[in-house]
Scaffold this active site. Sequence first.
Site, short mmCIF file in Angstrom:
data_model
loop_
_atom_site.label_atom_id
_atom_site.label_comp_id
_atom_site.label_asym_id
_atom_site.label_seq_id
_atom_site.Cartn_x
_atom_site.Cartn_y
_atom_site.Cartn_z
CG LEU A 75 11.35 -0.76 -3.82
CD1 LEU A 75 11.47 -1.48 -5.14
CD2 LEU A 75 12.19 -1.44 -2.75
CG HIS A 77 16.77 6.42 -2.40
ND1 HIS A 77 16.40 6.07 -3.68
CD2 HIS A 77 17.85 5.67 -2.10
CE1 HIS A 77 17.22 5.14 -4.13
NE2 HIS A 77 18.12 4.88 -3.19
CG MET A 113 8.50 8.33 -6.82
SD MET A 113 7.13 7.93 -7.93
CE MET A 113 5.94 7.27 -6.80
CG ASP A 128 -11.62 13.36 4.93
OD1 ASP A 128 -12.47 12.47 5.13
OD2 ASP A 128 -11.08 14.00 5.85
#
Length: 162
Positions: A75, A77, A113, A128
Amino acid sequence: MGEFTHFDTQGNAIMVNVSQKQDTEREAAASGMIWMSRECYELVKTGDIKKGDVLGVARIAGIMGVKRTSELIPLCHMLNLTNAELQFAYHNQCCAIEAICTVKTVGKTGVEMEALTGVNVALLTIYDMCKAVDKGMELGEIRLLRKTGGKSGLWEADRGDH
């Protein structure tokens, strides 16, 4: 405490409508840590990990993660980002590396975010690249440090906010 904004009146998940919001300068910074064995930590610091420049690759990966946040978080943008930076700090006593991601934009919604995604991708990349030496590395303390812009203005984390 604010209300959840990603649900309509029937409880369906929605993307928040920001079309009526004003464009403002927005910035967010997030951080996280990865703890590793002393051997692995020293190899990263000296640049002797066989896969190459661990923090250089993690920096690029984190920035790429910032740019793809709306593809990963359903959700979010899509944003026109104006800056994304990743910095790293060594914590010698506990054999940890801290990733700090700062993201900027001018727009209708914040970049929290994106900053959090950048930190996570950078730390996962470190894992990794180093897992051949230390599979027991731990990631944690991933959090928003500060955000500016928008209606709510400045918010800064209190070290007791965990």
